[in-house]
Design an enzyme around this catalytic site. Structure first.
Site, mmCIF file in Angstrom:
data_model
loop_
_atom_site.group_PDB
_atom_site.id
_atom_site.type_symbol
_atom_site.label_atom_id
_atom_site.label_comp_id
_atom_site.label_asym_id
_atom_site.label_seq_id
_atom_site.Cartn_x
_atom_site.Cartn_y
_atom_site.Cartn_z
ATOM 1 N N ASN A 6 2.923 1.705 -0.465
ATOM 2 C CA ASN A 6 4.002 0.824 -0.032
ATOM 3 C C ASN A 6 4.823 1.543 1.061
ATOM 4 O OD1 ASN A 6 6.694 -0.262 0.105
ATOM 5 N ND2 ASN A 6 6.249 -1.450 -1.729
ATOM 6 N N ASP A 8 7.491 0.314 2.740
ATOM 7 C CA ASP A 8 8.829 -0.264 2.971
ATOM 8 C C ASP A 8 9.858 0.774 3.415
ATOM 9 O OD1 ASP A 8 7.951 -2.727 2.170
ATOM 10 O OD2 ASP A 8 8.809 -2.612 0.157
ATOM 11 N N HIS A 9 9.811 1.943 2.770
ATOM 12 C CA HIS A 9 10.903 2.889 3.025
ATOM 13 C C HIS A 9 10.721 3.715 4.298
ATOM 14 C CE1 HIS A 9 12.830 1.325 -0.362
ATOM 15 N NE2 HIS A 9 11.842 1.645 -1.172
ATOM 16 N N ARG A 17 19.152 3.257 11.285
ATOM 17 C CA ARG A 17 19.737 3.586 12.575
ATOM 18 C C ARG A 17 19.384 2.586 13.671
ATOM 19 N NH1 ARG A 17 21.514 8.948 12.869
ATOM 20 N NH2 ARG A 17 22.198 8.393 14.953
ATOM 21 N N HIS A 42 7.008 -5.304 1.519
ATOM 22 C CA HIS A 42 7.806 -6.366 0.931
ATOM 23 C C HIS A 42 8.732 -6.905 2.019
ATOM 24 C CE1 HIS A 42 10.679 -7.429 -2.691
ATOM 25 N NE2 HIS A 42 10.478 -8.452 -1.895
ATOM 26 N N ARG A 44 11.722 -8.739 2.462
ATOM 27 C CA ARG A 44 12.829 -9.241 1.641
ATOM 28 C C ARG A 44 13.623 -10.279 2.410
ATOM 29 N NH1 ARG A 44 13.777 -5.759 -3.060
ATOM 30 N NH2 ARG A 44 15.504 -7.134 -3.464
ATOM 31 N N ARG A 48 16.045 -5.995 4.750
ATOM 32 C CA ARG A 48 16.656 -4.659 4.745
ATOM 33 C C ARG A 48 15.684 -3.570 5.204
ATOM 34 N NH1 ARG A 48 17.391 -3.772 -1.718
ATOM 35 N NH2 ARG A 48 18.397 -5.796 -1.498
ATOM 36 N N HIS A 49 14.386 -3.814 5.074
ATOM 37 C CA HIS A 49 13.438 -2.812 5.615
ATOM 38 C C HIS A 49 12.407 -3.482 6.527
ATOM 39 C CE1 HIS A 49 11.694 -3.946 1.765
ATOM 40 N NE2 HIS A 49 12.422 -3.090 1.056
ATOM 41 N N GLU A 69 4.299 -8.356 -0.485
ATOM 42 C CA GLU A 69 5.149 -8.768 -1.608
ATOM 43 C C GLU A 69 6.211 -9.735 -1.094
ATOM 44 O OE1 GLU A 69 6.846 -5.144 -2.984
ATOM 45 O OE2 GLU A 69 4.957 -4.411 -3.796
ATOM 46 N N THR A 99 16.284 -2.528 -5.835
ATOM 47 C CA THR A 99 14.842 -2.710 -5.760
ATOM 48 C C THR A 99 14.478 -3.796 -6.762
ATOM 49 O OG1 THR A 99 12.704 -1.572 -5.969
ATOM 50 C CG2 THR A 99 14.459 -0.801 -7.417
ATOM 51 N N THR A 100 13.214 -4.212 -6.778
ATOM 52 C CA THR A 100 12.805 -5.315 -7.660
ATOM 53 C C THR A 100 13.050 -4.937 -9.117
ATOM 54 O OG1 THR A 100 11.053 -5.625 -6.039
ATOM 55 C CG2 THR A 100 10.947 -6.982 -8.018
ATOM 56 N N GLU A 150 0.261 -7.826 -11.393
ATOM 57 C CA GLU A 150 0.737 -6.454 -11.225
ATOM 58 C C GLU A 150 1.762 -6.227 -12.333
ATOM 59 O OE1 GLU A 150 1.582 -4.903 -7.338
ATOM 60 O OE2 GLU A 150 3.067 -3.501 -8.147
ATOM 61 N N HIS A 189 5.722 0.406 -9.583
ATOM 62 C CA HIS A 189 7.175 0.469 -9.543
ATOM 63 C C HIS A 189 7.677 1.719 -10.257
ATOM 64 C CE1 HIS A 189 11.249 -0.686 -8.911
ATOM 65 N NE2 HIS A 189 10.824 -1.685 -8.183
ATOM 66 N N GLY A 190 8.384 2.531 -9.498
ATOM 67 C CA GLY A 190 9.010 3.721 -10.076
ATOM 68 C C GLY A 190 8.039 4.846 -10.394
ATOM 69 N N GLY A 211 5.434 3.577 -3.547
ATOM 70 C CA GLY A 211 6.087 3.714 -2.255
ATOM 71 C C GLY A 211 7.139 4.796 -2.179
ATOM 72 N N HIS A 212 8.250 4.586 -2.872
ATOM 73 C CA HIS A 212 9.421 5.435 -2.700
ATOM 74 C C HIS A 212 9.097 6.915 -2.890
ATOM 75 C CE1 HIS A 212 13.367 7.181 -3.874
ATOM 76 N NE2 HIS A 212 13.797 6.412 -2.892
HETATM 77 N N1 PXP Z 1 5.103 -2.990 -6.785
HETATM 78 C C1 PXP Z 1 6.040 -3.956 -6.559
HETATM 79 C C2 PXP Z 1 5.704 -5.358 -6.924
HETATM 80 C C3 PXP Z 1 7.270 -3.639 -5.947
HETATM 81 O O1 PXP Z 1 8.182 -4.613 -5.744
HETATM 82 C C4 PXP Z 1 7.507 -2.318 -5.548
HETATM 83 C C5 PXP Z 1 8.785 -1.980 -4.840
HETATM 84 O O2 PXP Z 1 8.831 -2.643 -3.634
HETATM 85 C C6 PXP Z 1 6.501 -1.358 -5.785
HETATM 86 C C7 PXP Z 1 5.334 -1.712 -6.432
HETATM 87 C C8 PXP Z 1 6.669 0.070 -5.370
HETATM 88 O O3 PXP Z 1 7.706 0.653 -6.069
HETATM 89 P P1 PXP Z 1 8.184 2.138 -5.714
HETATM 90 O O4 PXP Z 1 8.726 2.097 -4.345
HETATM 91 O O5 PXP Z 1 9.183 2.428 -6.776
HETATM 92 O O6 PXP Z 1 6.949 3.009 -5.812
#
Ligand code: PXP
Length: 240
Positions: A6, A8-9, A17, A42, A44, A48-49, A69, A99-100, A150, A189-190, A211-212
């Protein structure tokens, strides 16, 4: 077991910036080279990203596949039907969340999500629904005829001690149940470098979306190394 990276970040850093770097296109290409099996992003509602343009620029560039997403709302569905990613994962969204936060409530929103899923499927997009590890939710996925879920691993990631063990048990049970009824099961997630191992041991999971933690790790060891290291852990534990 596949790794969906992912990105996004990468865009979060860019948007902080208003610059045109770091490039999400480079991030995607390098992640694929380092072993990513798909690129997740994602869009959103508050942008935001990821920005709309990112989707259009990434789509032709990706060598693996795009997993987009989205919140199940008309605006996003319209964009998805225009971009036509390989996969769309429908997720709940609240503007004020960091976050979600939870999974979709397929019992309350059955008709709405079924109709959106049907529209996307008819356009050739594979639909996945982001849900908590709850058998009642999985039963609704089956009724909707959606092929992929998922599972939300956020509670597993946040909890400690007994609660963490209980959540892991729930995830394992949900995976077994979903596989038995023929669903493809992803999770995410996480997840990070220290907690992904227990999830990677659940061999029936097809793909982990992360992702994060990868973006954070990249600050110290570089982006490609961070992707490759996560891929290595997942592959090792899925075999063990
Ligand atoms: N899966 C889904 C459906 C998510 O919404 C996210 C966060 O955007 C992730 C996975 C990835 O989560 P993380 O950034 O905590 O790894």
């Amino acid at each position: 077991m596949n790794l969906g990276v992912n990105i996004d970040h990468i865009a979060t850093i860019r948007e902080a910036r208003g610059t045109n770097y770091p490039s999400v296109l480079d991030a995607a290409t390098l992640a694929e080279k380092a072993g990513a099996n798909s690129i997740t992003l994602h869009l959103r509602e508050d942008r935001r990203h990821m920005q709309d343009n990112d989707l259009y620029e990434l789509k032709p560039l990706l060598k693996t596949k795009m997993n987009l997403e989205l919140a199940p709302v008309d605006e996003m569905v319209k964009i998805a039907l225009d971009v036509l990613p390989e996969d769309v994962c429908l997720v709940p969204e609240r503007r004020e969340e960091k976050t979600t936060e939870g999974g979709l409530d397929l019992i309350k929103k059955f008709n709405e999500i079924r109709d959106i899923s049907n529209d996307l499927t008819a356009a050739g997009v594979r639909v996945s629904l982001f849900i908590t590890p709850d058998i009642k939710q999985i039963d609704k996925v089956i009724e909707m005829n959606v092929p992929v879920i998922e599972l939300h691993t956020g509670s597993y990631a946040d909890f400690t001690g007994d609660l963490k063990e209980k959540e892991l048990f729930k995830i394992r049970q949900a995976v077994q149940y979903a596989k038995k009824v023929g669903l493809l099961v992803n999770a995410g997630h996480g997840l990070h470098y220290e907690n992904v191992q227990n999830i990677a041991r659940i061999k029936e999971i097809h793909e982990l979306n992360i992702g994060h933690a990868i973006v954070a790790k990249a600050l110290f060891i570089g982006w490609e190394n961070a992707v490759a290291e996560m891929k290595k852990i997942i592959t090792e534990y899925a075999k063990s």
